[in-house]
Design a protein around this motif. Structure first.
Motif, PDB file in Angstrom:
ATOM      1  N   PHE A  43       0.844  -1.187   0.000  1.00  0.00           N
ATOM      2  CA  PHE A  43       0.000   0.000   0.000  1.00  0.00           C
ATOM      3  C   PHE A  43       0.885   1.243   0.000  1.00  0.00           C
ATOM      4  O   PHE A  43       1.907   1.281   0.675  1.00  0.00           O
ATOM      5  N   ALA A  96      -3.118   5.133  -5.268  1.00  0.00           N
ATOM      6  CA  ALA A  96      -3.143   3.940  -6.112  1.00  0.00           C
ATOM      7  C   ALA A  96      -2.093   4.042  -7.204  1.00  0.00           C
ATOM      8  O   ALA A  96      -1.427   3.059  -7.536  1.00  0.00           O
ATOM      9  N   GLU A 109       0.786   1.323  -7.840  1.00  0.00           N
ATOM     10  CA  GLU A 109       0.820   0.617  -9.122  1.00  0.00           C
ATOM     11  C   GLU A 109       2.139   0.840  -9.850  1.00  0.00           C
ATOM     12  O   GLU A 109       2.611  -0.043 -10.572  1.00  0.00           O
ATOM     13  N   SER A 150      -2.881  -3.565 -10.712  1.00  0.00           N
ATOM     14  CA  SER A 150      -2.943  -3.635  -9.251  1.00  0.00           C
ATOM     15  C   SER A 150      -2.695  -5.032  -8.691  1.00  0.00           C
ATOM     16  O   SER A 150      -2.630  -5.181  -7.472  1.00  0.00           O
ATOM     17  N   ARG A 172      -2.134  -1.432  -3.808  1.00  0.00           N
ATOM     18  CA  ARG A 172      -3.320  -0.607  -3.620  1.00  0.00           C
ATOM     19  C   ARG A 172      -2.928   0.764  -3.064  1.00  0.00           C
ATOM     20  O   ARG A 172      -1.919   0.912  -2.379  1.00  0.00           O
ATOM     21  N   SER A 178      -7.956   2.876  -0.810  1.00  0.00           N
ATOM     22  CA  SER A 178      -8.761   1.914  -1.560  1.00  0.00           C
ATOM     23  C   SER A 178      -9.495   1.000  -0.593  1.00  0.00           C
ATOM     24  O   SER A 178      -9.112   0.840   0.572  1.00  0.00           O
ATOM     25  N   VAL A 195      -9.999  -2.234   1.030  1.00  0.00           N
ATOM     26  CA  VAL A 195      -9.059  -3.345   1.195  1.00  0.00           C
ATOM     27  C   VAL A 195      -9.586  -4.429   2.116  1.00  0.00           C
ATOM     28  O   VAL A 195      -8.984  -5.486   2.242  1.00  0.00           O
ATOM     29  N   LEU A 248      -9.250  -8.480   1.625  1.00  0.00           N
ATOM     30  CA  LEU A 248      -8.468  -8.793   0.431  1.00  0.00           C
ATOM     31  C   LEU A 248      -7.960 -10.227   0.493  1.00  0.00           C
ATOM     32  O   LEU A 248      -7.240 -10.604   1.404  1.00  0.00           O
TER      33      LEU A 248
END
Length: 477
Positions: free
Chosen positions: A85, A89, A93, A133, A146, A150, A152, A155
């Motif tokens: 994280f 984002a 990414e 992602s 992420r 976001s 989460v 997950l």
């Protein structure tokens, strides 16, 4: 380290180091810390591997903790599902994109770890998951990236949950980060991310974004300052790396001379930007109110300032309405005054979250015992101080008075700041919690200590009559 040198050496070179490969003592320690991850998470106590890496800008935190160590873990199968994280984002990414480019283009990795470098395929030939992602390898390894904001919660892929969690610079830059965002992101971390797998190893890497930020909360534990309970509740271990290291003989050195030459450190170390960005001193943040150069101390041998001859002393209290989680802290400050010099001395300050009953009453009595020269208690009534006077502060061995102000706290703070700037207010010692709130004001997460200290100073330096001296101390034990 050997893995990095063999497979990722191009990430170990930079223009700042003249294209040469070098390691600082911090990098060596990070690799040692990472070796603990060779143990299966089922073999270690839950929440026992949670590290907070607090280090200068440019020390390669992201390169090591978001690329090299995750790649090593994936290549050897020490971790099967890594969730990373970042502040946004896009930032997360981009880190995953760098990771995937290595898998796609690094000939040594592709030769030695073909199952890791090949995406998992469906029976009809399409990739199981190879997106911006998330990446799932033929080996079964999973890497998800992420933004911290976001969704989460929960997950998982199939029956797999993350077994290694990376939190990289999740607070962003100081100028675009607010106390409200801090509270929101802390809740995301403690209630959304960490519960995904309490046994997972966790690395949080970052630089202090503002006084009272998440990283600063953890750094406060390292500094020996007061810090919020969530740090211990979540069992984060602070690992602080100062750009300036001190040798046994007292001389100083750079933590990474190849990246931060000592001549460069000497040139810029006096600036607030350097202290903030490279030493993680939260008090170095720019502030529209208090700044570091405003604080003066008595006694101060270096400046040749003798102790202040105190003639009056009070305990100033800025009470919280309740002790619920969403309430503010109660601020307490011991403020002294010298009629001889007409100056104030703030001797100590604390913020507590205790119910307005016997626990708080005992804390007040402890302070009165520790400072027997206190001649009175002053409590602010804007936030329920009258209730306090009738409960917590009944029967104290010193007089109690209340104050009330209709002026905004920014106006009150500005008046007291002017007294600091005119040399009318000193601190008896460094007071990190108070000074941190002052520097962060009015953007800080809390300002209860600011209110308590300003209230005490205003009692003495606004023409108010100081509380009468009292020698009776009965009942303070």
């Amino acid at each position: 380290m050997l893995f990095a040198l063999l497979y990722l050496d191009h990430h170990l070179r930079s223009e700042e180091t003249g294209g040469l490969i070098s390691f600082s003592e911090a990098h060596v320690e990070w690799f040692e810390l990472a070796r603990r991850y060779m143990r299966p998470i089922a073999s270690v106590p839950a929440m026992s591997m949670r590290d907070a890496i607090i280090a200068p800008r440019g020390l390669a935190k992201s390169t090591d903790w978001f690329l090299i160590i995750p790649m090593w873990l994936a290549a050897h199968g020490w971790r099967q599902f890594q969730a990373a994280f970042a502040d946004s984002a896009t930032q997360a990414e981009e880190h995953l994109s760098t990771f995937k480019r290595e898998l796609e283009n690094n000939p040594f990795l592709r030769l030695d770890y073909p199952d890791l470098c090949t995406p998992a395929r469906r029976p009809k030939g399409g990739a199981v998951r190879d997106t911006q992602s998330m990446y799932i390898a033929r080996s079964g390894f999973i890497f998800a990236a992420r933004g911290i904001d976001s969704a989460v919660l929960g997950l998982k892929v199939g029956n797999k949950r993350p077994d290694h969690i990376i939190l990289d610079d999740i607070e962003g830059a100081e100028g675009s980060y607010s106390p409200r965002q801090k509270e929101s992101r802390l809740k995301t971390v403690t209630s959304g991310i960490l519960p995904m797998n309490p046994n997972a190893s966790v690395t949080m890497a970052g630089t202090v974004a503002m006084p009272g930020a998440i990283i600063d909360d953890i750094a406060a534990k390292q500094r020996g300052d007061e810090y919020p309970s969530w740090v211990d509740d979540e069992q984060f271990v602070p690992r602080y790396y100062d750009i300036i290291q001190t040798n046994e003989d007292g001389t100083e050195r750079s933590i990474w001379p190849e990246r931060y030459p000592w001549s460069w450190i000497q040139q810029y170390r006096h600036t607030r930007s350097f202290q903030f960005q490279y030493r993680n001193h939260s008090l170095a943040a720019d502030s529209p109110y208090w700044t570091l150069d405003v604080f003066r101390y008595r006694p101060d041998d270096k400046a040749g300032l003798p102790p202040i001859q105190i003639t009056h002393q009070i305990l100033s209290i800025d009470p919280a309405v309740t002790d619920k989680e969403r309430s503010d802290f109660t601020g307490l400050a011991v403020v002294a005054y010298s009629r001889i010099e007409d100056v104030c001395l703030i001797r100590d300050a604390w913020q507590v979250k205790l119910p307005p009953g016997e626990p708080m009453r005992l804390r007040v009595l402890q302070i009165l015992n520790a400072y027997p020269e206190i001649s009175g208690v002053v409590v602010e009534t804007n936030q329920g101080g009258d209730l306090w006077r009738n409960t917590v502060l009944t029967g104290l061995p010193v007089p109690v008075r209340t104050t009330h102000s209709s002026d905004p706290k920014e106006v009150r703070a500005g008046r007291v700041l002017s007294k600091y700037q005119r040399g009318k207010v000193f601190h008896e010692k460094r007071l990190p919690a108070l000074e941190g709130q002052m520097v962060a004001f009015p953007r800080g997460a809390h300002d209860d200590l600011v209110d308590a200290a300003c209230q005490g100073v205003t009692v003495f330096l606004k023409g108010d009559t100081p509380p009468p001296r009292t020698s009776a101390r009965e009942g303070a034990a």
